[in-house]
Design a protein around this motif. Sequence first.
Motif, short mmCIF file in Angstrom:
data_model
loop_
_atom_site.label_atom_id
_atom_site.label_comp_id
_atom_site.label_asym_id
_atom_site.label_seq_id
_atom_site.Cartn_x
_atom_site.Cartn_y
_atom_site.Cartn_z
N ALA A 144 0.85 -1.25 -0.09
CA ALA A 144 0.02 -0.17 -0.06
C ALA A 144 0.96 1.16 0.01
O ALA A 144 1.92 1.23 0.44
CB ALA A 144 -0.91 -0.10 1.25
N ARG A 196 -4.54 7.75 -0.12
CA ARG A 196 -3.98 6.43 0.07
C ARG A 196 -4.37 5.29 -1.01
O ARG A 196 -5.77 5.15 -1.31
CB ARG A 196 -4.46 5.87 1.38
CG ARG A 196 -3.58 4.60 1.69
CD ARG A 196 -3.90 4.12 3.14
NE ARG A 196 -3.23 2.73 3.48
CZ ARG A 196 -3.54 1.58 3.15
NH1 ARG A 196 -4.66 1.37 2.63
NH2 ARG A 196 -2.72 0.34 3.85
N SER A 198 -4.21 1.14 -2.57
CA SER A 198 -3.95 0.09 -2.43
C SER A 198 -4.55 -1.15 -3.26
O SER A 198 -5.54 -0.67 -3.94
CB SER A 198 -4.60 -0.30 -0.73
OG SER A 198 -4.69 -1.57 -0.38
#
Length: 324
Positions: A214, A273, A275
């Motif tokens: 991630a 973020r 991922s």
Amino acid sequence: MSEKLYDEVPSLDLADFTSGDPAKKQAFVDALGQAYNNIGFVAIKNHGLSDAQTQKLYAIIQKFFMLPDNIKQKYEVPELAGQRGYIGKGKEHAKGRKTGDLKEFYHVGQEVTDGDPIKNEYPDNIWPEELPEMEGIALEVYKTIEAAGIKMLQAIALYLGLPEHYFDDKVKNGNSILRPIHYFPIENPDEVPDDAVRAAEHGDINLITLLMGASADGLQVLRNDGKWIPITALPEQLVVNVGDMLSRHTNNKLKSTIHRVVNPPRELMKNSRFSIPFFMHPRSDMDLTCLENCIDADHPKLYDDITAGEFLNERLIELGLKKK
């Protein structure tokens, strides 16, 4: 097997399993079994996915998620219950919760190319016309991680006292999903519900999940003693965890451990973020009945008999992606 409290996710080398050295192979199986009995997570290296593949896919999915919402929404098809294409912000919530997670994601599914009639069960993949290069790298990564997942399941089978290739035919052309996720920026944290998080505590639905590194911290796993510990992996590692289907099939011998993605400090919530997990699913007709060798006087059968397809359908309704 003795209970062990881990302070970090154990690291293993998949090359030990595939090396042809019986001692290394057995050591890998034993270490994997201990980890999956206790914390349900490991980090593995030598899994076959290159840095170049990882970086290329991350670069493309970042481009996709930076597109305007009205463009992304062209690739959202509600009648597919989130199984292919784009799934918009806050649409999915954890089982037992009503507040949507602070994320948007994209689903890439199995491409059946060998005439297997199971192709009729799967909707076609959806590809954004704005990023024609996405299809090639996404499918390349899909197949690479799927191959690593098959090796992991072979090690799991040996640990369970099953034939090494027990899972092979059950996951061949299985209903696996590659899911690029964008935990989108929150410019004003006061505007989101107090209980809204990037991903509320949950167990995964599938047999195993293989997670590409991630782009920021935040992933945590719940230890047996109730303590949350951070999951950190080196860039070249995949994090591989047990899902609910495998936990169920093994009568909870292997742990589908609860995990979550927590919000960063308020001043960092304005940052994205990214991922990319790979959810490894079997074919829908796989029988998830508890294995006989995982049931004894001390471990009575915990679950009713069910197929993987039936279980997935139940869970998609619980997650808010599918209507009853």
